[in-house]
Scaffold this active site. Structure first.
Site, PDB file in Angstrom:
ATOM      1  N   ASP A 183       0.966  -1.162   0.006  1.00  0.00           N
ATOM      2  CA  ASP A 183       0.004   0.104   0.025  1.00  0.00           C
ATOM      3  C   ASP A 183       1.031   1.260  -0.065  1.00  0.00           C
ATOM      4  OD1 ASP A 183      -1.673   2.152   0.239  1.00  0.00           O
ATOM      5  OD2 ASP A 183      -2.969   0.921   2.018  1.00  0.00           O
ATOM      6  N   HIS A 185      -0.369   4.255  -0.239  1.00  0.00           N
ATOM      7  CA  HIS A 185      -1.194   5.270   0.535  1.00  0.00           C
ATOM      8  C   HIS A 185      -1.315   6.721  -0.422  1.00  0.00           C
ATOM      9  CE1 HIS A 185      -2.562   5.993   4.652  1.00  0.00           C
ATOM     10  NE2 HIS A 185      -2.932   4.552   4.285  1.00  0.00           N
ATOM     11  N   GLU A 209      -0.989  -1.035  -4.065  1.00  0.00           N
ATOM     12  CA  GLU A 209      -2.441  -0.347  -3.790  1.00  0.00           C
ATOM     13  C   GLU A 209      -2.012   1.099  -3.950  1.00  0.00           C
ATOM     14  OE1 GLU A 209      -4.474  -1.652  -0.509  1.00  0.00           O
ATOM     15  OE2 GLU A 209      -4.984   0.191   0.292  1.00  0.00           O
ATOM     16  N   GLU A 235     -10.246   3.049  -2.092  1.00  0.00           N
ATOM     17  CA  GLU A 235     -10.849   3.327  -0.747  1.00  0.00           C
ATOM     18  C   GLU A 235     -11.347   4.584  -0.785  1.00  0.00           C
ATOM     19  OE1 GLU A 235      -6.864   2.160   1.062  1.00  0.00           O
ATOM     20  OE2 GLU A 235      -7.305   3.983   2.197  1.00  0.00           O
ATOM     21  N   ASP A 258     -14.778   1.071  -0.228  1.00  0.00           N
ATOM     22  CA  ASP A 258     -14.985   0.720   1.358  1.00  0.00           C
ATOM     23  C   ASP A 258     -16.632   0.809   1.504  1.00  0.00           C
ATOM     24  OD1 ASP A 258     -15.521   1.238   4.065  1.00  0.00           O
ATOM     25  OD2 ASP A 258     -13.350   1.590   4.183  1.00  0.00           O
ATOM     26  N   HIS A 285     -12.001  -2.638   0.775  1.00  0.00           N
ATOM     27  CA  HIS A 285     -11.223  -2.092   1.939  1.00  0.00           C
ATOM     28  C   HIS A 285     -11.964  -2.246   3.279  1.00  0.00           C
ATOM     29  CE1 HIS A 285      -9.906   1.829   3.661  1.00  0.00           C
ATOM     30  NE2 HIS A 285      -8.816   1.476   3.428  1.00  0.00           N
TER      31      HIS A 285
HETATM   32  O1  LIG Z   1      -5.895   0.264   3.264  1.00  0.00           O
HETATM   33  C1  LIG Z   1      -6.001   0.610   4.329  1.00  0.00           C
HETATM   34  O2  LIG Z   1      -6.231  -0.235   5.076  1.00  0.00           O
HETATM   35  C2  LIG Z   1      -5.219   2.176   4.661  1.00  0.00           C
HETATM   36  O3  LIG Z   1      -4.906   2.621   3.558  1.00  0.00           O
HETATM   37  C3  LIG Z   1      -6.215   2.834   5.510  1.00  0.00           C
HETATM   38  O4  LIG Z   1      -7.249   2.874   4.862  1.00  0.00           O
HETATM   39  C4  LIG Z   1      -5.819   4.165   5.775  1.00  0.00           C
HETATM   40  O5  LIG Z   1      -4.648   4.111   6.593  1.00  0.00           O
HETATM   41  C5  LIG Z   1      -6.864   5.118   6.543  1.00  0.00           C
HETATM   42  O6  LIG Z   1      -7.559   4.141   7.360  1.00  0.00           O
HETATM   43 MG   LIG Z   2      -4.940   1.604   1.553  1.00  0.00          MG
END
Ligand SMILES: O=C(O)[C@@H](O)[C@H](O)[C@H](O)CO
Ligand SMILES: [Mg+2]
Length: 382
Positions: A183, A185, A209, A235, A258, A285
């Protein structure tokens, strides 16, 4: 049957629970929350309650359209997370009233159990090998790791080398079979993403990701071409309309809606179906609580293109809280051999311990996303 009341609780580590009650005693639970803005979503839920009280809770699709369209202004993380949690609670309520799990109402399960994955490590890249091995010892066949710390729009290739080295360490630790999700981010920008994504190829990621932030998704067209492994994102997208553009451009292989952000089970079902028409996989997610997880498993149950489910165990900011803490029956979402059984109880298939929720709401939370900076003092992506 008529909706009489919407009750909410902010509970640790950073969640918001909703209970919808009716004049016949039947109820449903949902999780309307966006990370870091629980109180804002809570306020939205109570504003939206004016459109729900007195209405028939069984007309989920009609109520969804009321909440989405009648407000004129629509979409975005706050409103769609509020609608998402309300939608989950309405599905839970309907399932309870009819005595069937939500997946029965959506056409019946296409699978018995769902492959799961968990995080190892936290926000920042860390000791990935040992953490990954510990998850594999607990039966997991896949895990997610952090791709990189902060990276400027154009940065030193050393950052790429460090990211690649960590993935190499993870692959070395778990061997060729285990799925490694990485990930980023949204921390990488187009200029650096090209080299980074290419150099990860030898380690056969299960997926990479959010290499770029959601506002830069069009850049994926220039970055992703010819990559030998799947790219995932979603997400931070809401509604079928945002996923439509992503899917139409053929930019990703896996979508990660999500169910507490995208508009709920109703909208997640439509998004999953849209993805299936593009031969794109579904991996919902879920770094959130037990209701989001149960809702996700209900959607996984009926989605042929679903292949793996995130769950919040091991995410460092959940600290001493476990996704099972708020459940009466903790075996409901238990993981065995890296799989979770599709919940078979009525509604979402989990029973929330309301007295414990009341207790924990007294503690509450003020969870906020951390603020990061680059070495020159400019704000970095978290
Ligand atoms: O894919 C994940 O689980 C992370 O990108 C979280 O969504 C993020 O840290 C916000 O809660
Ligand atoms: Mg993530």
């Amino acid at each position: 049957m008529k909706i009489t009341r919407l009750k909410t609780w902010q509970v640790p580590p950073r969640w918001l629970f909703l209970k919808i009650e009716t004049d016949e005693g039947c109820y449903g639970w949902g999780e309307p929350v966006i990370e870091g803005r629980a109180a804002t979503v809570e306020a939205a839920v109570h504003e939206l309650a004016d459109y729900l009280v007195g209405q028939d809770p069984h007309r989920i699709e009609h109520l969804w359209n009321t909440l989405y369209r009648a407000g004129f202004y629509r979409g975005g993380p706050i409103l769609m997370s509020a609608i998402a949690g309300i939608d989950q609670a309405l599905w839970d309520l309907k399932g309870r009233d009819l005595g069937v799990p939500v997946h029965q109402l959506l056409g019946g399960a296409v699978r018995e159990r769902m492959r799961m994955y968990a995080w190892t490590g936290g926000d920042r890249p860390g000791d990935v090998g040992a953490g990954a091995r510990a998850l594999v010892e607990r039966g997991f066949t896949a895990f997610k790791m952090n791709g990189t710390a902060e990276m400027q729009i154009v940065d030193s290739h050393r950052k790429v080398d460090e990211a690649v080295a960590r993935v190499a360490e993870a692959r070395e630790a778990v061997g060729p079979e285990v799925g490694i999700a990485i990930d980023f981010h949204g921390r990488v920008h187009r200029p650096m993403a090209k080299a980074l994504l290419r150099e990860l190829e030898p380690f056969h990621p299960m997926f990479v990701e959010e290499p770029v932030a959601p506002e830069h998704l069009p850049a994926l067209k220039h970055i992703a071409g010819g990559l030998g492994y799947p790219l995932a994102t979603g997400e931070r997208l809401h509604t079928r309309f945002e996923f439509r553009d992503l899917l139409a451009d053929g930019m990703v292989d896996i979508i990660q809606p999500d169910l507490s952000h995208c508009g709920g089970i109703s909208e997640g079902f439509k998004i999953a179906t849209l993805a299936s028409a593009h031969d794109v996989a579904l991996a919902p997610h879920c770094p959130l609580g037990p209701l989001t997880l149960a809702a996700s498993l209900q959607l996984d149950a009926v989605s042929h293109n679903a292949f793996i489910q995130e769950q919040s165990m091991g995410i460092h900011y959940n600290q001493d809280n476990d996704v099972l803490d708020y459940l009466v029956d903790k075996s409901a979402l238990a993981i065995e051999e890296g799989f979770c059984a599709i919940p078979q109880g009525p509604g979402l298939g989990v029973e929330i311990d309301e007295a414990f929720v009341e207790e924990r709401a007294k503690v509450g939370h003020r969870w906020r996303n951390p603020v990061w900076s680059h070495e020159d003092g400019s704000i970095a992506e978290w």
